[in-house]
Scaffold this motif. Structure first.
Motif, PDB file in Angstrom:
ATOM      1  N   MET A 130       0.976  -1.067  -0.021  1.00  0.00           N
ATOM      2  CA  MET A 130       0.016  -0.139  -0.196  1.00  0.00           C
ATOM      3  C   MET A 130       0.876   0.993  -0.063  1.00  0.00           C
ATOM      4  O   MET A 130      -0.083   2.617  -0.129  1.00  0.00           O
ATOM      5  N   LEU A 131       2.197   1.285   0.539  1.00  0.00           N
ATOM      6  CA  LEU A 131       2.869   2.487   0.426  1.00  0.00           C
ATOM      7  C   LEU A 131       3.461   2.823  -0.244  1.00  0.00           C
ATOM      8  O   LEU A 131       3.433   3.407  -0.779  1.00  0.00           O
ATOM      9  N   GLY A 132       3.977   1.531  -1.176  1.00  0.00           N
ATOM     10  CA  GLY A 132       4.470   1.412  -1.835  1.00  0.00           C
ATOM     11  C   GLY A 132       3.349   2.102  -3.069  1.00  0.00           C
ATOM     12  O   GLY A 132       3.976   3.248  -3.733  1.00  0.00           O
ATOM     13  N   LYS A 133       2.131   2.211  -3.480  1.00  0.00           N
ATOM     14  CA  LYS A 133       0.650   2.784  -4.102  1.00  0.00           C
ATOM     15  C   LYS A 133       0.620   3.889  -3.602  1.00  0.00           C
ATOM     16  O   LYS A 133       1.150   4.737  -4.750  1.00  0.00           O
ATOM     17  N   LEU A 134       1.042   4.200  -3.303  1.00  0.00           N
ATOM     18  CA  LEU A 134       0.993   5.967  -2.295  1.00  0.00           C
ATOM     19  C   LEU A 134       2.456   6.243  -2.576  1.00  0.00           C
ATOM     20  O   LEU A 134       1.692   7.467  -3.175  1.00  0.00           O
ATOM     21  N   THR A 135       3.511   6.032  -3.102  1.00  0.00           N
ATOM     22  CA  THR A 135       4.310   6.756  -3.058  1.00  0.00           C
ATOM     23  C   THR A 135       4.504   6.854  -5.414  1.00  0.00           C
ATOM     24  O   THR A 135       4.839   7.871  -5.343  1.00  0.00           O
ATOM     25  N   ALA A 136       3.729   5.869  -5.273  1.00  0.00           N
ATOM     26  CA  ALA A 136       3.508   6.271  -7.149  1.00  0.00           C
ATOM     27  C   ALA A 136       2.308   6.821  -7.727  1.00  0.00           C
ATOM     28  O   ALA A 136       2.794   7.807  -8.271  1.00  0.00           O
ATOM     29  N   ALA A 137       1.559   6.508  -6.424  1.00  0.00           N
ATOM     30  CA  ALA A 137       0.455   8.163  -6.351  1.00  0.00           C
ATOM     31  C   ALA A 137      -0.060   9.054  -6.182  1.00  0.00           C
ATOM     32  O   ALA A 137      -0.612  10.273  -6.172  1.00  0.00           O
ATOM     33  N   SER A 138       1.213   9.585  -5.480  1.00  0.00           N
ATOM     34  CA  SER A 138       1.549  10.939  -4.568  1.00  0.00           C
ATOM     35  C   SER A 138       2.516  11.260  -4.124  1.00  0.00           C
ATOM     36  O   SER A 138       3.534  10.863  -4.476  1.00  0.00           O
ATOM     37  N   SER A 139       2.600  12.859  -3.638  1.00  0.00           N
ATOM     38  CA  SER A 139       3.674  13.841  -3.303  1.00  0.00           C
ATOM     39  C   SER A 139       4.259  13.364  -2.456  1.00  0.00           C
ATOM     40  O   SER A 139       5.808  14.068  -1.743  1.00  0.00           O
ATOM     41  N   VAL A 140       3.825  12.188  -1.517  1.00  0.00           N
ATOM     42  CA  VAL A 140       3.924  12.221  -0.119  1.00  0.00           C
ATOM     43  C   VAL A 140       4.867  11.509  -0.028  1.00  0.00           C
ATOM     44  O   VAL A 140       6.101  12.568   0.911  1.00  0.00           O
ATOM     45  N   CYS A 141       5.973  10.871  -0.363  1.00  0.00           N
ATOM     46  CA  CYS A 141       7.353  10.336  -0.033  1.00  0.00           C
ATOM     47  C   CYS A 141       8.162   9.835  -1.587  1.00  0.00           C
ATOM     48  O   CYS A 141       7.428   9.632  -3.006  1.00  0.00           O
ATOM     49  N   ALA A 142       9.416  10.339  -1.947  1.00  0.00           N
ATOM     50  CA  ALA A 142       9.838   9.800  -3.327  1.00  0.00           C
ATOM     51  C   ALA A 142      10.080   8.249  -3.508  1.00  0.00           C
ATOM     52  O   ALA A 142      10.758   7.854  -2.345  1.00  0.00           O
ATOM     53  N   ALA A 143      10.169   8.374  -4.656  1.00  0.00           N
ATOM     54  CA  ALA A 143      10.092   6.548  -4.757  1.00  0.00           C
ATOM     55  C   ALA A 143      12.395   5.829  -4.479  1.00  0.00           C
ATOM     56  O   ALA A 143      12.524   5.744  -3.925  1.00  0.00           O
ATOM     57  N   ASP A 144      12.655   7.680  -4.839  1.00  0.00           N
ATOM     58  CA  ASP A 144      14.109   7.683  -4.457  1.00  0.00           C
ATOM     59  C   ASP A 144      14.678   7.724  -3.038  1.00  0.00           C
ATOM     60  O   ASP A 144      16.278   7.083  -2.515  1.00  0.00           O
ATOM     61  N   ASP A 145      13.669   8.245  -2.006  1.00  0.00           N
ATOM     62  CA  ASP A 145      13.874   7.432  -1.051  1.00  0.00           C
ATOM     63  C   ASP A 145      13.839   6.435  -0.602  1.00  0.00           C
ATOM     64  O   ASP A 145      13.801   6.174   0.777  1.00  0.00           O
ATOM     65  N   ILE A 146      12.906   5.572  -0.558  1.00  0.00           N
ATOM     66  CA  ILE A 146      12.269   4.425  -0.133  1.00  0.00           C
ATOM     67  C   ILE A 146      12.899   3.617   0.568  1.00  0.00           C
ATOM     68  O   ILE A 146      12.975   3.668   1.751  1.00  0.00           O
ATOM     69  N   GLU A 147      14.675   3.218   0.020  1.00  0.00           N
ATOM     70  CA  GLU A 147      15.501   2.285   0.258  1.00  0.00           C
ATOM     71  C   GLU A 147      15.755   3.153   1.634  1.00  0.00           C
ATOM     72  O   GLU A 147      15.755   2.343   2.989  1.00  0.00           O
ATOM     73  N   GLU A 185      14.527  -7.206   3.276  1.00  0.00           N
ATOM     74  CA  GLU A 185      14.467  -7.545   1.563  1.00  0.00           C
ATOM     75  C   GLU A 185      13.608  -7.550   1.090  1.00  0.00           C
ATOM     76  O   GLU A 185      13.091  -6.832   0.143  1.00  0.00           O
ATOM     77  N   ALA A 186      12.394  -7.931   2.138  1.00  0.00           N
ATOM     78  CA  ALA A 186      11.508  -8.551   2.062  1.00  0.00           C
ATOM     79  C   ALA A 186      10.221  -7.529   1.849  1.00  0.00           C
ATOM     80  O   ALA A 186       9.503  -7.021   1.234  1.00  0.00           O
ATOM     81  N   ASN A 187      10.829  -6.186   2.592  1.00  0.00           N
ATOM     82  CA  ASN A 187       9.542  -4.843   2.283  1.00  0.00           C
ATOM     83  C   ASN A 187      10.782  -4.146   1.151  1.00  0.00           C
ATOM     84  O   ASN A 187       9.373  -3.642   0.735  1.00  0.00           O
ATOM     85  N   PHE A 188      11.469  -4.117   1.486  1.00  0.00           N
ATOM     86  CA  PHE A 188      11.589  -3.554   0.186  1.00  0.00           C
ATOM     87  C   PHE A 188      10.985  -3.582  -1.050  1.00  0.00           C
ATOM     88  O   PHE A 188      10.967  -2.929  -2.199  1.00  0.00           O
ATOM     89  N   LYS A 189      11.358  -5.313  -1.417  1.00  0.00           N
ATOM     90  CA  LYS A 189      10.217  -5.869  -2.723  1.00  0.00           C
ATOM     91  C   LYS A 189       8.492  -5.057  -3.046  1.00  0.00           C
ATOM     92  O   LYS A 189       7.761  -5.124  -3.315  1.00  0.00           O
ATOM     93  N   ALA A 190       8.278  -5.670  -1.413  1.00  0.00           N
ATOM     94  CA  ALA A 190       6.606  -5.784  -1.231  1.00  0.00           C
ATOM     95  C   ALA A 190       6.145  -4.041  -1.595  1.00  0.00           C
ATOM     96  O   ALA A 190       5.404  -3.301  -2.132  1.00  0.00           O
ATOM     97  N   LEU A 191       7.740  -2.668  -1.069  1.00  0.00           N
ATOM     98  CA  LEU A 191       7.573  -1.404  -1.739  1.00  0.00           C
ATOM     99  C   LEU A 191       7.874  -1.673  -3.277  1.00  0.00           C
ATOM    100  O   LEU A 191       6.824  -0.909  -3.933  1.00  0.00           O
ATOM    101  N   ARG A 192       8.427  -1.931  -3.923  1.00  0.00           N
ATOM    102  CA  ARG A 192       8.385  -1.380  -5.566  1.00  0.00           C
ATOM    103  C   ARG A 192       6.994  -2.720  -6.138  1.00  0.00           C
ATOM    104  O   ARG A 192       6.531  -1.894  -7.449  1.00  0.00           O
ATOM    105  N   LEU A 193       6.797  -3.529  -4.989  1.00  0.00           N
ATOM    106  CA  LEU A 193       5.374  -4.134  -5.997  1.00  0.00           C
ATOM    107  C   LEU A 193       4.400  -3.371  -6.152  1.00  0.00           C
ATOM    108  O   LEU A 193       3.189  -3.622  -6.472  1.00  0.00           O
ATOM    109  N   GLY A 194       4.355  -2.486  -4.517  1.00  0.00           N
ATOM    110  CA  GLY A 194       2.818  -1.751  -4.440  1.00  0.00           C
ATOM    111  C   GLY A 194       3.339  -0.595  -5.547  1.00  0.00           C
ATOM    112  O   GLY A 194       2.110  -0.055  -6.633  1.00  0.00           O
TER     113      GLY A 194
END
Length: 178
Positions: A131-148, A164-173
């Motif tokens: 869900m957070l990955g989707k939020l990152t893609a859909a808004s300006s709240v969190c930048a994709a470059d920052d998630i790691e 690694e599993a959390n990072f994979k889930a973020l990318r998936l969303g």
């Protein structure tokens, strides 16, 4: 501009962790941040929600009454908080657990089957990160470059094997297209 974010679901779905992730994301950019968790007496299976405010101006109250972003991970949460959303709010909902569309026509909905995606990809219990990955893609709240960097700050040392599993889930969303 402040982002007033409400995350809601059942206890055990990682609502508070997701809120902490968003708060750290704001802190990474020297934003004003507020994180206010709330959960019922039965944490696992009870209700849980988290108010997060991220912005450029001081925060007067940590309570989010009119979210401009709602993450709903179950139907009771959507039923309760959809009427409270600000006009034109972004609502991201777990469509594998919520069997209805938004009622309000003035809201922008992102439907993602986060729980099903987590299960299908060996990421059981990480629908919150999808869900957070989707939020990152859909808004300006969190930048994709920052998630790691944010994830490194958020995942505690005693659970570093889950990074690694959390990072994979973020990318998936983030990459999910409905």
């Amino acid at each position: 501009m402040n982002h007033n974010i409400l995350l809601a679901g059942f206890g055990g779905q990682g609502i508070l962790f997701a809120g902490k992730f968003l708060a750290y994301s704001g802190m990474l950019h020297d934003k004003f941040v507020s994180w206010l968790p709330s959960y019922g007496p039965a944490m696992r299976g009870g209700t849980a929600n988290c108010s997060v405010i991220i912005g450029n101006t001081p925060i007067g109250s940590p309570i989010v009454n009119k979210p401009d972003i709602l993450i709903a991970m179950n139907l009771p949460s959507l039923d309760k908080y959809e009427p409270e959303c600000a006009p034109n709010a972004l609502v991201i909902l777990d469509s594998s657990l919520i069997g209805r569309s938004l009622v309000r026509t003035d809201l922008s909905g992102c439907y993602i089957p986060a729980t099903a995606l987590a299960d299908e990809n060996g990421l059981k219990g990480m629908a919150n990160m999808i869900m957070l990955g989707k939020l990152t893609a859909a808004s300006s709240v969190c930048a994709a470059d920052d998630i790691e960097a944010v994830l490194k700050k958020t995942v505690p040392e005693r659970k570093k094997e889950l990074f690694e599993a959390n990072f994979k889930a973020l990318r998936l969303g983030y990459e999910y297209r409905s």
